[in-house]
Structures are given as structure tokens and as C-alpha cells.
Design an enzyme around this catalytic site. Sequence first.
Site, short mmCIF file in Angstrom:
data_model
loop_
_atom_site.label_atom_id
_atom_site.label_comp_id
_atom_site.label_asym_id
_atom_site.label_seq_id
_atom_site.Cartn_x
_atom_site.Cartn_y
_atom_site.Cartn_z
N HIS A 1 1.00 -1.25 -0.02
CA HIS A 1 0.11 -0.03 0.02
C HIS A 1 1.04 1.26 -0.02
O HIS A 1 2.09 1.17 0.33
CB HIS A 1 -1.02 0.07 1.28
P1 TYD Z 1 -1.31 -2.18 7.56
O1 TYD Z 1 -0.93 -1.00 7.75
O2 TYD Z 1 -1.82 -2.69 6.14
O3 TYD Z 1 -0.30 -3.18 7.98
P2 TYD Z 1 1.19 -3.44 7.17
O4 TYD Z 1 1.32 -2.36 6.26
O5 TYD Z 1 2.16 -4.08 8.12
O6 TYD Z 1 0.75 -4.70 6.25
O7 TYD Z 1 -2.58 -2.58 8.67
C1 TYD Z 1 -3.03 -3.82 8.80
C2 TYD Z 1 -4.38 -4.06 9.44
O8 TYD Z 1 -4.41 -3.55 10.68
C3 TYD Z 1 -5.35 -3.03 8.40
O9 TYD Z 1 -6.58 -4.07 8.51
C4 TYD Z 1 -5.67 -1.98 9.31
C5 TYD Z 1 -5.38 -2.30 10.82
N1 TYD Z 1 -4.48 -1.23 11.61
C6 TYD Z 1 -5.27 -0.71 12.52
O10 TYD Z 1 -6.55 -1.04 12.78
N2 TYD Z 1 -4.71 0.44 13.25
C7 TYD Z 1 -3.47 0.46 12.99
O11 TYD Z 1 -2.98 1.65 13.73
C8 TYD Z 1 -2.82 0.11 12.01
C9 TYD Z 1 -1.30 0.41 11.56
C10 TYD Z 1 -3.50 -1.02 11.17
#
Ligand code: TYD
Length: 139
Positions: free
Chosen positions: A50
Site C-alpha cells: 500500500h
Molecule cells: P497495515 O497498515 O496494512 O499493515 P502492514 O502495512 O504492516 O501490512 O494494517 C494491517 C491491518 O491492521 C489493516 O486491516 C488495518 C489495521 N490497522 C489498524 O486497525 N490500526 C493501525 O494503527 C494500523 C497500523 C493498522
Amino acid sequence: MIEPYIINFPKIGNSVQGYISVAENENLPFKVNRIYWTYFTPESVERGGHSHYELEQILVAVAGKIIVNTEVISVVRHQFILDNPNIGLYIPKMTWRTMKYSHNAVQMCIASIVYDEKDYIRDYKTFIKNGNKRSPIQS
Ligand code: TYD
């Protein structure tokens, strides 16, 4: 265009006592609003996938090793290896990123804004096509 870059944090101490590294607002490229951490990520899993309209981040491997691939505005690609707790990777806004982790990796993320799903671009084609459009969280 700002590209991702490595930040070297102070390393206080010695091999007998151990070390302290410190991140302070005055030495960071943004004002910190939030810190979260990622752990127990299976080695087979690739996280990320992302970009963000507004969020800026610094990733730190406080333990283990993280391989981060970044792409800024579809053409400038870099790979960074985070395997030392006194370095961080600054990731500017509008940067596509993917991360892979060693089994023992703990990733600390220092973030510029609060969590908001509207700030994410999770579709790569949308990132390429709409990357420069105005953030939906500013309107
Ligand atoms: P994401 O930011 O996509 O994680 P990564 O980049 O490490 O793969 O987040 C993963 C999931 O967690 C997504 O469903 C959103 C949720 N999330 C929260 O609820 N709160 C937060 O502060 C973060 C960073 C993610």
C-alpha cells in the site's frame, strides 16, 4: 520528489553495558503522532502492499531483519535491509512499500498521523494512476 532514506539514530553505551538508541522529534523529518509495532510475522508473509496520501513513517527493526522494497511515483525503486536497531527507514508519503521479516523480527513504526483507512491506497494500479491526487482526508 522525496525518496526514502536511512536515518542513523544515536547509539549510547558500549558492548559491556549494552546500548540505548533514541528518536526525538527535533531530529526527525516529521512530528510524531503515533507508534505501533509488528511482530510474529511468518517468514512466508509479505506485509505492506500500500501507499499513503499523507502518512509519513519511520520503520525500525528493533529486533531481527526486515527487507523493505519501496517505490516512489512508480519509477524510483529501492531495497533497504533493516538489521540494526540503531537505524530507521524514513518512508515519505506516496511511497508504495512491501516488507518481509525474519522469524524474530520486531518492527517499530513511528508515524506522523493517526490511523485512518481513508489515507491508504491499497490498489497498485490506483497508486500508479491516482498517486498525485489530493488526499481524501484533507477535504
Ligand atoms: P497495515 O497498515 O496494512 O499493515 P502492514 O502495512 O504492516 O501490512 O494494517 C494491517 C491491518 O491492521 C489493516 O486491516 C488495518 C489495521 N490497522 C489498524 O486497525 N490500526 C493501525 O494503527 C494500523 C497500523 C493498522
